[in-house]
Design a protein around this motif. Structure first.
Motif, PDB file in Angstrom:
ATOM      1  N   ALA A   1       0.852  -0.876   0.346  1.00  0.00           N
ATOM      2  CA  ALA A   1      -0.160  -0.442   0.343  1.00  0.00           C
ATOM      3  C   ALA A   1       0.894   1.222   0.245  1.00  0.00           C
ATOM      4  N   ALA A   2       1.699   1.242   0.623  1.00  0.00           N
ATOM      5  CA  ALA A   2       3.431   2.266   0.091  1.00  0.00           C
ATOM      6  C   ALA A   2       3.166   2.676  -0.684  1.00  0.00           C
ATOM      7  N   PHE A   3       2.739   1.772  -1.731  1.00  0.00           N
ATOM      8  CA  PHE A   3       3.162   2.260  -3.004  1.00  0.00           C
ATOM      9  C   PHE A   3       2.168   3.352  -4.088  1.00  0.00           C
ATOM     10  N   CYS A   4       0.872   2.737  -2.934  1.00  0.00           N
ATOM     11  CA  CYS A   4      -0.659   3.717  -3.564  1.00  0.00           C
ATOM     12  C   CYS A   4      -0.070   5.074  -2.640  1.00  0.00           C
ATOM     13  N   PRO A   5      -1.055   5.806  -3.835  1.00  0.00           N
ATOM     14  CA  PRO A   5      -2.550   6.794  -2.960  1.00  0.00           C
ATOM     15  C   PRO A   5      -3.059   6.248  -2.535  1.00  0.00           C
ATOM     16  N   PRO A   6      -3.295   7.517  -0.467  1.00  0.00           N
ATOM     17  CA  PRO A   6      -3.418   7.144  -0.157  1.00  0.00           C
ATOM     18  C   PRO A   6      -4.931   6.239  -0.127  1.00  0.00           C
ATOM     19  N   GLU A   7      -6.196   6.556  -0.596  1.00  0.00           N
ATOM     20  CA  GLU A   7      -7.418   5.935  -1.413  1.00  0.00           C
ATOM     21  C   GLU A   7      -6.931   4.776  -2.705  1.00  0.00           C
ATOM     22  N   PHE A   8      -7.745   3.842  -2.755  1.00  0.00           N
ATOM     23  CA  PHE A   8      -7.018   2.553  -4.247  1.00  0.00           C
ATOM     24  C   PHE A   8      -7.765   1.184  -3.526  1.00  0.00           C
ATOM     25  N   THR A   9      -7.727   0.835  -5.074  1.00  0.00           N
ATOM     26  CA  THR A   9      -8.681  -0.384  -5.024  1.00  0.00           C
ATOM     27  C   THR A   9      -7.607  -1.781  -4.866  1.00  0.00           C
ATOM     28  N   VAL A  10      -8.166  -2.711  -4.993  1.00  0.00           N
ATOM     29  CA  VAL A  10      -7.407  -4.206  -4.605  1.00  0.00           C
ATOM     30  C   VAL A  10      -6.341  -4.220  -5.957  1.00  0.00           C
TER      31      VAL A  10
ATOM     32  N   PRO B   1      -7.068 -10.112   8.105  1.00  0.00           N
ATOM     33  CA  PRO B   1      -7.408  -9.023   9.178  1.00  0.00           C
ATOM     34  C   PRO B   1      -6.677  -7.496   9.324  1.00  0.00           C
ATOM     35  N   GLY B   2      -7.099  -6.851   9.319  1.00  0.00           N
ATOM     36  CA  GLY B   2      -6.563  -5.761   9.158  1.00  0.00           C
ATOM     37  C   GLY B   2      -5.801  -5.183   8.125  1.00  0.00           C
ATOM     38  N   PHE B   3      -5.656  -5.663   7.311  1.00  0.00           N
ATOM     39  CA  PHE B   3      -4.983  -5.074   5.994  1.00  0.00           C
ATOM     40  C   PHE B   3      -5.574  -3.517   5.392  1.00  0.00           C
ATOM     41  N   LEU B   4      -6.923  -4.028   4.860  1.00  0.00           N
ATOM     42  CA  LEU B   4      -7.313  -3.225   4.430  1.00  0.00           C
ATOM     43  C   LEU B   4      -8.623  -2.453   4.921  1.00  0.00           C
ATOM     44  N   THR B   5      -8.709  -1.430   4.529  1.00  0.00           N
ATOM     45  CA  THR B   5     -10.479  -0.545   5.830  1.00  0.00           C
ATOM     46  C   THR B   5     -10.736  -0.414   4.346  1.00  0.00           C
ATOM     47  N   PRO B   6     -12.200  -0.097   3.848  1.00  0.00           N
ATOM     48  CA  PRO B   6     -12.868  -0.180   3.339  1.00  0.00           C
ATOM     49  C   PRO B   6     -13.518   1.381   3.212  1.00  0.00           C
ATOM     50  N   THR B   7     -13.509   2.419   2.345  1.00  0.00           N
ATOM     51  CA  THR B   7     -14.230   3.828   3.284  1.00  0.00           C
ATOM     52  C   THR B   7     -14.916   3.532   2.737  1.00  0.00           C
TER      53      THR B   7
ATOM     54  N   LEU C   1     -13.264   1.562  -2.971  1.00  0.00           N
ATOM     55  CA  LEU C   1     -11.801   2.398  -2.295  1.00  0.00           C
ATOM     56  C   LEU C   1     -11.414   1.657  -1.143  1.00  0.00           C
ATOM     57  N   TYR C   2      -9.795   1.523  -0.889  1.00  0.00           N
ATOM     58  CA  TYR C   2      -9.800   1.210   0.839  1.00  0.00           C
ATOM     59  C   TYR C   2      -8.626   1.773   0.998  1.00  0.00           C
TER      60      TYR C   2
END
Lengths: 235, 235
Positions: free
Chosen positions: B162-171, B199-205, B219-220
């Motif tokens: 996720a560090a390569f992605c913008p703050p909100e991103f898709t799978v 568990p805890g990897f992604l939180t849906p927005t 978006l997560y």
DNA sequence: CTCGTTATCGTGTGATTGACGATAAGGCCA
DNA sequence: TGGCCTTATCGTCAATCACACGATAACGAG
């Protein structure tokens, strides 16, 4: 912009710092995970326990420096696993002046009695859960925490548990290593299956031992791989 | 024994070395893993490509130095993941004199155009498989190899993709990261199940996006954990 | 409305895990 | 010698997980 922060120009002497190596040496004694500490006999932190270590000499590679300090403190050298842990360089970590320390993680079989070095009155193995973090010199409590975490993680996905064992060892000895480092009981039958089925982890020597009283056990040597697939999982 | 190798005594100036930080900055551009390199405009290795980096200032923590150099070269700063990689200190690695370099691994979203710093005529993103190791300055080819290996391993058991992605991103964006770093195709359905069930990897927005043409995707945001259990496995 | 694209959910099979029973093979002691 | 303790090693079973892949959903383009 001053010449000082012009990157990759040769820096003046005020931009040069002392460079040391510190050693986080673990072993298993008496079924407990133990760490080598030395008692400092010179300031700062005189009388406090500290990690063994010392400054890097001008013509010495960093790994060489770590091996030299390890040999000076333990008499050990070859056969000990040595890997870089991390580098610590907070500006105020050494009251004498800025010092950068490259910490190394060493895993040793329970062989050598430690030897007091030139700068330490005593060297001694400490069970990790008997170490009083608050009394340690410098930022060594932090370094030890990082070393512990690394060691615990490495057992999962690398064959380095064997680095705590003599060249030939039984599955039970290896299991004792895992139990000591992780601080938890592991089922002997499932552990046996996991490590013997894990391709390349162990190679049987053919010889047996009955040193532990019960049925004689197969002796193994470290295998050829350096990453465990599948990993040995905790919990 | 000379005072020189008396460990933990304050060392004389001939035992002090230049200390630098070097940055291995990765990003994903155009579905490929890219690395930031700068072209040196001063000797040694004038004209060669090198890792961005520079000397550590007297009152600066090592991480601070890395952040400063990162900001100077990329304009980036916060939001970029930065972790210590390893320290390189072979006696002859810098022809100007002994230099210890603490290498840092940085993972950045594809945001900033690199900016040429004071010591480099150009800074540029390079697809990792287009880099000619033989022409790199110093021991930077080795450092890059280590950084690549670390990045690939970290994706397995940490949520740092996720560090390569913008703050909100898709799978799908996240999957593209894994595919770029590992260089292999991943099944979209299994990947989706793995990361959303971890568990805890992604939180849906709650918000959706339809930027990619097909069915709109959830978006997560990055979750709260920092170790992935179970890991995302390759092969 | 159909088609292409991407997202997301299911499903079946085979492998892996963890709990634990069963057996093997030594020493010790009466 | 035979019981008994110890440790080693193999096997079994159910639950879980992995991966390959089918099916369906929801958009835009034409």
């Amino acid at each position: 912009m001053t010449p000082m922060n012009r990157a990759k120009a040769t820096p003046p002497t005020n931009l040069r710092y002392a460079v040391a190596v510190d050693l986080v040496v673990f072993t298993i004694r008496d079924r407990r995970l133990c760490l080598l500490l030395v008692e400092r006999d010179i300031p700062p932190f005189q009388g406090a326990w500290a990690l063994p270590g010392g400054f890097v000499l001008p013509d010495e590679d960093l790994r060489e420096a770590a091996y030299r300090e390890l040999a000076e403190e333990t008499g050990l050298g070859s056969g000990v696993h040595l890997e870089q842990l991390a580098t610590y360089g907070a500006p105020t970590r050494d009251p004498r002046g800025r010092t950068i320390s490259i910490a190394w993680l060493a895993l040793s079989p329970d062989a050598a009695e430690p030897v007091a070095g030139s700068d330490a009155s005593r060297a001694q193995w400490w069970p990790v859960d008997h170490i009083d973090s608050a009394t340690l010199a410098f930022d060594h409590a932090r370094i030890i925490t990082d070393g512990l975490e690394r060691a615990r993680a490495k057992l999962e996905y690398s064959p380095l548990g064997a680095a705590f064992c003599p060249p030939e060892f039984t599955v039970a000895q290896l299991r004792a290593v895992y139990e000591a480092v992780w601080g938890q009981h592991l089922d002997p039958r499932n552990f046996h299956r996991k490590v013997t089925k894990s391709p390349g982890f162990l190679t049987p020597t053919g010889a047996m031992t009955n040193a532990d009283g019960g049925r004689p056990a197969q002796l193994y040597r470290r295998g050829v791989i350096d990453v465990l697939n599948p990993p040995i999982t905790r919990s």
